[in-house]
Structures are given as C-alpha cells and as structure tokens.
Design a protein around this motif. Sequence first.
Motif, PDB file in Angstrom:
ATOM      1  N   PHE A   1       0.861  -1.032   0.061  1.00  0.00           N
ATOM      2  CA  PHE A   1       0.098  -0.122   0.102  1.00  0.00           C
ATOM      3  C   PHE A   1       0.816   1.370  -0.068  1.00  0.00           C
ATOM      4  CE2 PHE A   1      -1.706   3.422   2.622  1.00  0.00           C
ATOM      5  CZ  PHE A   1      -3.082   3.474   1.800  1.00  0.00           C
ATOM      6  N   LEU A   2       0.514   2.337  -0.730  1.00  0.00           N
ATOM      7  CA  LEU A   2       1.407   3.292  -0.840  1.00  0.00           C
ATOM      8  C   LEU A   2       0.543   4.747  -0.878  1.00  0.00           C
ATOM      9  CD1 LEU A   2       3.830   5.003  -1.677  1.00  0.00           C
ATOM     10  CD2 LEU A   2       3.392   5.057  -3.912  1.00  0.00           C
ATOM     11  N   VAL A   3       0.924   5.488  -0.009  1.00  0.00           N
ATOM     12  CA  VAL A   3       0.044   7.038   0.161  1.00  0.00           C
ATOM     13  C   VAL A   3       1.444   7.903   0.254  1.00  0.00           C
ATOM     14  CG1 VAL A   3      -0.164   7.028   2.642  1.00  0.00           C
ATOM     15  CG2 VAL A   3      -1.480   8.370   1.046  1.00  0.00           C
ATOM     16  N   MET A   4       1.180   8.970  -0.789  1.00  0.00           N
ATOM     17  CA  MET A   4       2.264  10.263  -0.694  1.00  0.00           C
ATOM     18  C   MET A   4       1.461  11.502  -0.002  1.00  0.00           C
ATOM     19  SD  MET A   4       3.695   9.213  -4.572  1.00  0.00           S
ATOM     20  CE  MET A   4       2.058   9.520  -5.353  1.00  0.00           C
ATOM     21  N   PHE A   5       2.426  12.025   0.854  1.00  0.00           N
ATOM     22  CA  PHE A   5       1.870  13.344   1.215  1.00  0.00           C
ATOM     23  C   PHE A   5       3.135  14.294   0.648  1.00  0.00           C
ATOM     24  CE2 PHE A   5       0.847  10.095   4.442  1.00  0.00           C
ATOM     25  CZ  PHE A   5      -0.457  10.592   4.762  1.00  0.00           C
ATOM     26  N   THR A   6       2.474  15.378   0.124  1.00  0.00           N
ATOM     27  CA  THR A   6       3.156  16.738  -0.308  1.00  0.00           C
ATOM     28  C   THR A   6       3.810  17.500   1.035  1.00  0.00           C
ATOM     29  OG1 THR A   6       1.137  18.190  -0.161  1.00  0.00           O
ATOM     30  CG2 THR A   6       1.699  16.868  -2.223  1.00  0.00           C
TER      31      THR A   6
ATOM     32  N   VAL B   1       0.522  16.742   9.135  1.00  0.00           N
ATOM     33  CA  VAL B   1       0.761  15.696   9.720  1.00  0.00           C
ATOM     34  C   VAL B   1       1.665  15.800  10.730  1.00  0.00           C
ATOM     35  CG1 VAL B   1       1.517  13.316   9.440  1.00  0.00           C
ATOM     36  CG2 VAL B   1       0.185  14.307   7.631  1.00  0.00           C
ATOM     37  N   ASP B   2       2.983  16.499  10.558  1.00  0.00           N
ATOM     38  CA  ASP B   2       3.752  16.734  11.623  1.00  0.00           C
ATOM     39  C   ASP B   2       3.628  17.093  12.760  1.00  0.00           C
ATOM     40  OD1 ASP B   2       5.847  15.399   9.996  1.00  0.00           O
ATOM     41  OD2 ASP B   2       6.600  17.381   9.335  1.00  0.00           O
ATOM     42  N   GLN B   3       2.575  18.287  12.807  1.00  0.00           N
ATOM     43  CA  GLN B   3       1.787  18.875  13.684  1.00  0.00           C
ATOM     44  C   GLN B   3       0.879  17.892  14.506  1.00  0.00           C
ATOM     45  OE1 GLN B   3      -0.023  22.446  12.360  1.00  0.00           O
ATOM     46  NE2 GLN B   3       1.696  23.441  11.911  1.00  0.00           N
TER      47      GLN B   3
ATOM     48  N   TYR C   1       5.190   4.103  10.522  1.00  0.00           N
ATOM     49  CA  TYR C   1       5.152   3.911   8.702  1.00  0.00           C
ATOM     50  C   TYR C   1       5.517   5.264   8.266  1.00  0.00           C
ATOM     51  CZ  TYR C   1       3.182  -0.732   8.940  1.00  0.00           C
ATOM     52  OH  TYR C   1       2.894  -2.037   9.177  1.00  0.00           O
ATOM     53  N   TYR C   2       5.087   6.411   8.893  1.00  0.00           N
ATOM     54  CA  TYR C   2       5.028   7.728   8.334  1.00  0.00           C
ATOM     55  C   TYR C   2       6.738   8.099   8.575  1.00  0.00           C
ATOM     56  CZ  TYR C   2       4.624  12.790   7.898  1.00  0.00           C
ATOM     57  OH  TYR C   2       4.949  14.122   7.511  1.00  0.00           O
ATOM     58  N   GLU C   3       7.125   7.912   9.821  1.00  0.00           N
ATOM     59  CA  GLU C   3       8.642   8.565  10.109  1.00  0.00           C
ATOM     60  C   GLU C   3       9.589   7.701   9.301  1.00  0.00           C
ATOM     61  OE1 GLU C   3       8.141   7.885  14.394  1.00  0.00           O
ATOM     62  OE2 GLU C   3       7.689  10.271  14.546  1.00  0.00           O
ATOM     63  N   ALA C   4       9.342   6.401   8.948  1.00  0.00           N
ATOM     64  CA  ALA C   4      10.255   5.546   8.149  1.00  0.00           C
ATOM     65  C   ALA C   4      10.147   5.923   6.471  1.00  0.00           C
ATOM     66  CB  ALA C   4       9.955   4.119   8.392  1.00  0.00           C
TER      67      ALA C   4
END
Length: 147
Positions: free
Chosen positions: A79-84, A91-93, A105-108
């Motif tokens: 599964f892949l999701v891309m964040f601009t 997301v970081d906040q 998953y997000y941090e890696a």
Amino acid sequence: MQKELLYAPVYVAPTQEELRSMLDGAYAGCKAIRDFAQANYKVDERWRYSDKRDAFDCLIYDGDKRLCSLHLREGRLSFLVMFTGNECAVVDQRLETLRPAVRAYYEAAHVEDGVRWVRVPQHGNASLEDIYSLIRLKAELTGMENI
C-alpha cells in the motif's frame, strides 16, 4: 522519468479471479482496501501494468487527486500513500495523535523532492486499520468528501 516507462496503462482491470491467483494470501487485504476506499469516498481506479516487473498498480483517485495506490507483484501487496510538503507540515503537527504503527510507517517513509512516500507492505503484521487510518488522513488533507 524512467519509473514512468516501466508501466503502461491498462484499459481493463484484472478480474477478481486473476487478482486472487496473482496475490495468493494477499488478495483479502487488496479487496478490503479497495472496498474501503470505494465505500467511503467517490473514487475511481486506474490500473497500469509493467511487463518488466510483472506487476500491477491500482491507483485510486478522486478526480485528479490521488488518494493512494496498491502495488501487486508475485503474491505480494504493498500500500502506498504520498504526502506533499504542505500535507507533511500538517501531519507533523498531529504526529502524536496518530496510531503508533501509522506514526512508525510515516516516520520511516522515503522522502523525495519534498514528497513523503509512505509504503506499507501488506502481510500478517500490517493492520488494515492502520492502512485505513492513512487513507482517512490523506483524504482529509486533500479535501476529499466522505460519502
């Protein structure tokens, strides 16, 4: 640029039987993710195939906005999701509010040209609820309406 040359659009998606035989045990996860996206958002699927990799990609879009994609290859599903960059700032906040596995998953994730590529291999330890959380997050950030 070379990545684009590996895949060609297909105009007829694989049948459920073809997917089942290609994915073996990962078929249930593929079906669950596609069903979740279809049930919750007004999306369409765009399929492409690579002869060189003998792999399919199922790209899930809402109009011109890509929600996520599934990579199907040799009995495996990713599964892949891309964040601009702008989405990553939001997301970081909110990182502490994410489920622990989703945060991991997000941090890696791989970052290229300001885009964070969050990839989740679908196998026994990858929770569908974590994948659903990523889909909901991406949909919220891109302004996709829940149906």
